[in-house]
Design an enzyme around this catalytic site. Structure first.
Site, PDB file in Angstrom:
ATOM      1  CG  ASP A 402     -11.504 -69.018  36.331  1.00 28.86           C
ATOM      2  OD1 ASP A 402     -11.957 -68.723  35.209  1.00 28.86           O
ATOM      3  OD2 ASP A 402     -11.693 -70.127  36.895  1.00 28.86           O
ATOM      4  CD  GLU A 431     -15.305 -66.204  35.110  1.00 28.93           C
ATOM      5  OE1 GLU A 431     -15.851 -66.773  34.156  1.00 28.93           O
ATOM      6  OE2 GLU A 431     -14.888 -66.834  36.110  1.00 28.93           O
TER       7      GLU A 431
END
Lengths: 684, 684
Positions: A402, A431
């Site tokens: 993330d 990401e």
């Protein structure tokens, strides 16, 4: 002056002279090697391949004057000291190539050696002299000298045999016989085994190649929230529920099941439904607000289950041919044990409180970012790495990271490098939906796959430009795209059109343009398209903040076609690689047409998608038959793998028509040649 | 294990780990610097500039997260230890730039440092908070902390003043006053002088820039054979004759007078007129067959004169604003003293003779190439270098190197590097008419200028493609083209058309497309166009093998227009640089149109050439007015510097017509704006 001082000064001077030639080393190394590929930033980063790939190395190699040269490609696994060698061959314009296969996970190294080939030069010149009837005995004596020198480098029996040949060339024989012996191919073969490499130029770098599992190149991801997998509306899902959902996902044809964070969720400043600032009693909060008294990044949310439940989920997925991917989000809720135990990993404010995340004037008080400039940064790095190690030990091999771009780049290069040294089969999906150079840097420094701008590329020309950048430029050496039409954070305006056609268009594009792709389900297959408010890309009633119950059996579900397309992907190697993608002209800008080929070229897929979700569109596609290895004067067959329809085409221009109210795309497998009478046994 | 062994092993391991991060060094250096330009082959070779140039350095610079960053460009002369610093500024998309001027000959180095700018981050966020009326006392305390830290790095009076500001921000004052003080520009200015560079990332290379004399960038060459300068037909010319020719060349406007080799010429295997294999008595031979009993590369042909004559020639040229360039051809005739004294510098054949040059089955027995693989290569290198040194000591600063691509590349890199270290004003023109990568390598390793494929680029599209490659790609950082329409070896098929127009077309193109260009005269200005035989690019009765007498006063001589164009080149800085060249569309493929601009943009030259030597051609040129900084709705003036004609144009499309029977080209100086009533005093 001490010896050490002298050495230091020498080193400093050498550094200053770095660009000057050192004649002691290089004087007679006449061959130049430059323009080597693949290299990422002149060897600063490794290029990427997957197990079984062939690595094609190219370089500009040349020397002064008119001498012949020879070049070899050397390669090895990084852990091995032994180089393997393959000869390189000229292409054109001083460009050479060589190839080797990477059969093991981990790092390889390659480099190039090249030298002036005096034997080959002599042989080429002799053939010209013979042609001009201009060869003299002395030419053969020169040849004999080359052969005698090679004999010194050879062992018997070759050495003895070579000496015999040399003796013959020095002897007083008939011209015809001497010519025959000197130009004998067998002699040439033996000579090529003992080249004179004394003055070989060695390319200045040993270029690294990272070899990943095949799944790094070809994967189909399905993201779902475990807490929404309960079969009773309103009940918090568990790993057991999740396990029960696996056969459905397997039947859809996915092979990576990606779970958002599964850890305890913070209580203080917990977000309520639809991202409201205050949670109501019973709200479960965002899984990305990691950490509670029960534990942090190595703990499991009590309502999901236990570590044992988790390991069983991993095992069950594996039995179904799938892998579980975990989300790694390096941030802490105010209730994370790190906050109490390791205050020094966070930034302190003057009032003694810890700095929460903010984008002034917005405050995200439920999230504490780590402080990568802490004096204790090395301990922080080690702890973060240990989070990966913990989950690897639970059987996880794929991580979706993330927002990696909000953590220090040197940390990632170190962390991924360390982990892959020990577990070369581990994969990392970056990401980072941010600026292009940042996304590329993360890929260079080690991420195995990356999210892309695909969600926002809807027009034909922007799709072509972007995909060409990803697949036809040096970017492809380090950046592996993973194409997603939606994520829990991204409900694009195109999907907000809400029609089945809109979803199918984006799905077909993702699954055929990307050897790696994924969807966030069941929101995707159930056509979830309501934003939290107009202009937002956030979902209404987003699963990020609440449990959702999904009726998987809704008749409008896309499950059948998703399942079909994933089967097509598995059956057609062309769709498992990104590099052999070529766009073809269509005389209608609402239709996009492209082909993909397997590395050996045998499997040829042609895709046509109607980008307009509202109207039937038709046009003529224009195919480069020669490039596609289709005979220009014979018919060929386009079999639509989505509908089973078969079309016999001939020539480059062929008509297509696509109606968004049925399926807005074709996935053709091209049969390059139709059988004719001579292909059948009865003809014989 | 001894300490030394341990150190060796550590070093080896470190090398193996070269791509891994060393956390001890890099942990908190969060800023990334990459994509730096100018760099040639990732810093392997220097980029090139001339004295007075501005070096614009660009790089991709970014960090994780949302912090502000700062970057500086550091530069120094290579001989100085002291770095100068200039701040870099963002352009767009994480690209930054900085500039410095190179005012001295020799090498410079530059590098980049960049760091997270916590003060600027705080300031940016505070402004947003104030905007949202959301600032709190604690925000100001954080600011005060930054200021106090800067005060530690500062000296008084700044240090004291900063502490006062910090104290104020910590004090309990009214919001308005605090806001004003915190965002005060004077405070910001002082803070920017004391940035926190503890964790600055330092770009991994100190990139080299070679700074040459202006003549490396802007020069007009005139090649002539000194032995053909006699004023009596048939008499061998001397340096004195050559001296007498200098005013003519100066009047033509050239500034480099390049002489083919001036050394004694070999007798054995001497070539006769028109390259015949046997010389007749009285034939003088080829100046490139260097060496006779009188001497070799450091001697002067007795018929030309003495070393003193030569030095006087150099001096006289200098008085006329010109420089003498010498030809350096590293090869020997069989009579060269090297052959007797240094057999070991040549390749020996088994019969004890020395290997002559050949391209089987062709033999060039008048030429012995040096053997760069001799065990005595270092002595050979030193001797060859001493040839340059000798002529440098005679006052020569420009060398045209004959066929450098048939000598070992490492030799050139070493030799040019060594010479330029001592004499940074020396220039080398590479005469390598060979494959592109070889030509580029020679330029990279040190040649100051290079011949090009210009002689054979006649069509509009091939001219545009080639010039764009030379001036718009990274090639321009190391390869300085020198455009020649003819040389003693190259009488192109286009010139063989033989018309005045054909010569003028090629001349106008060379002199306006190339800030560096040259002609081989008087053959060029006297329209010499007869090949030795059809299909050959060799001249009939080539001066390479015989003396020629030229009647400089022939009425069809191009001397007037050559003189004019050279004056135009001197008066218009736009024509003295290659990089700001832009081609513009014309709706007639026989007309080529391009503009050149001086670096500051003020001088704007527009050239239109009719590429067809046979027919009048006309068409509309299409100018990008905005790019050329011409107001779109106002007329502007195109002054033809060749004819004196003036045209008032308006708008982007304008008509041109060129008749090859007069002058087949325009060289317009563009006056961007015509005066109107308000420009005159009487209007006021």
């Amino acid at each position: 002056m001490t010896v050490e001082n002298r050495a230091l000064i020498d080193e400093a001077e050498e550094k200053a002279d770095a660009l000057a030639v050192s004649p002691q080393q290089d004087g007679r190394r006449r061959v130049i090697i430059e323009g080597v590929s693949p290299e990422v930033d002149a060897g600063r980063f490794p290029a990427k391949r997957t197990v079984g790939d062939s690595v094609r190395v190219e370089a500009d190699i040349f020397t002064d004057g008119h001498d012949q040269i020879a070049a070899i490609l050397l390669f090895r696994q990084e852990t091995s000291a032994k180089w393997m060698e393959v000869p390189m061959k000229p292409i054109v314009n001083d460009r050479w190539y060589g190839e080797f296969s990477v059969t093991e996970l981990g790092r390889y190294r390659y480099t190039i050696h090249a030298w002036v080939d005096h034997w080959e030069t002599w042989r080429r010149d002799l053939l010209k002299r013979i042609d001009a009837n201009n060869d003299t005995p002395i030419d053969y004596v020169i040849g004999a000298q080359h052969i005698e020198a090679a004999a010194e480098r050879a062992q018997d029996p070759d050495a003895g045999w070579l000496r015999q040949q040399a003796k013959f060339l020095r002897s007083d024989t008939a011209t015809a016989e001497r010519r025959e012996r000197a130009t004998d191919l067998a002699l040439n073969d033996v000579m090529r085994r003992y080249p004179d490499r004394r003055f070989a130029t060695e390319f200045e770098r040993e270029v690294a190649i990272v070899v990943d599992p095949v799944r790094a190149r070809f994967s189909s991801w399905y993201e779902l929230f475990p807490r929404s997998t309960s079969r009773e509306p309103g009940r918090h899902g568990t790993f057991a529920d999740c396990e029960a959902r696996l056969p459905y996902i397997a039947q859809l044809g996915f092979d990576v099941v990606y779970l958002p964070p599964v850890h305890p969720i913070g209580i203080r400043f917990r977000k309520g439904k639809n991202n409201s600032v205050t949670a109501e009693p019973g709200d479960f909060g965002s899984p990305w607000a990691i950490g509670a008294p029960e534990g942090g990044h190595k703990a499991i949310h009590p309502l999901l289950g236990t570590a044992e439940d988790f390991r069983r989920l991993v095992k069950r997925a594996s039995e179904l041919g799938m892998q579980i991917a975990l989300d790694i989000a390096f941030q802490a809720s105010p209730d994370h044990p790190y906050v109490k135990d390791h205050e020094e990993w966070f930034r302190k404010r003057p009032d003694g409180t810890i700095q929460y995340a903010e984008n002034p004037p917005k405050k995200y008080q439920d999230i504490y970012p780590f402080e990568f400039e802490t004096p204790k940064w090395l301990e922080l790095w080690q702890e973060l790495k240990s989070v990966f190690v913990y989950w690897i030990e639970q059987g996880v091999r794929i991580f979706r990271v993330d927002n990696p771009h909000t953590k220090a780049f040197p940390f990632w290069e170190w962390c991924i490098g360390e982990l892959k040294r020990e577990w070369p089969d581990v994969l990392f999906l970056s990401e980072a939906f941010t600026r292009p150079k940042i996304m590329y840097r993360l890929a260079k420094l080690g991420f195995s796959q990356s999210y892309t701008y695909f969600p926002w590329r809807n027009g034909k020309h922007e799709l072509i430009a972007y995909l060409n950048e990803l697949t036809k430029t040096p970017v492809r050496e380090f950046f592996r795209p993973n194409q997603w039409p939606n994520t829990p954070d991204i409900l694009t305006e195109f999907l907000q059109l809400g029609t089945r056609a809109a979803f199918l268009i984006r799905f077909l594009l993702a699954a055929t343009l990307g050897a790696n792709y994924g969807i966030y389900g069941p929101a995707f297959e159930l056509l979830e398209s309501r934003p939290v408010r107009p202009g937002s890309e956030e979902y209404l009633d987003s699963e990020k903040y609440q449990i959702r119950f999904w009726d998987l059996d809704r008749p409008n579900s896309l499950r059948e076609i998703i399942s079909l397309v994933n089967r097509i992907r598995h059956e057609n190697p062309a769709l498992q690689y990104d590099w052999q993608l070529d766009f073809h002209p269509v005389d209608n800008d609402q239709l996009i047409c492209y082909s993909k080929r397997s590395p050996d070229g045998s499997n040829l897929i042609l895709v046509v998608v109607n980008l307009d979700p509202h109207h039937r569109q038709s046009g003529f596609v224009d195919l480069p038959l020669r490039d596609l290895q289709i005979e220009e004067d014979r018919p060929y067959q386009a079999n639509d793998l989505l509908t089973g329809a078969r079309y016999v085409w001939s020539g480059p221009r062929n008509y297509v028509e696509l109606d968004p109210s049925s399926i807005p795309g074709h996935i053709f497998r091209i049969r390059r040649r139709l059988r004719i009478e001579t292909d059948f046994e009865y003809f014989l």
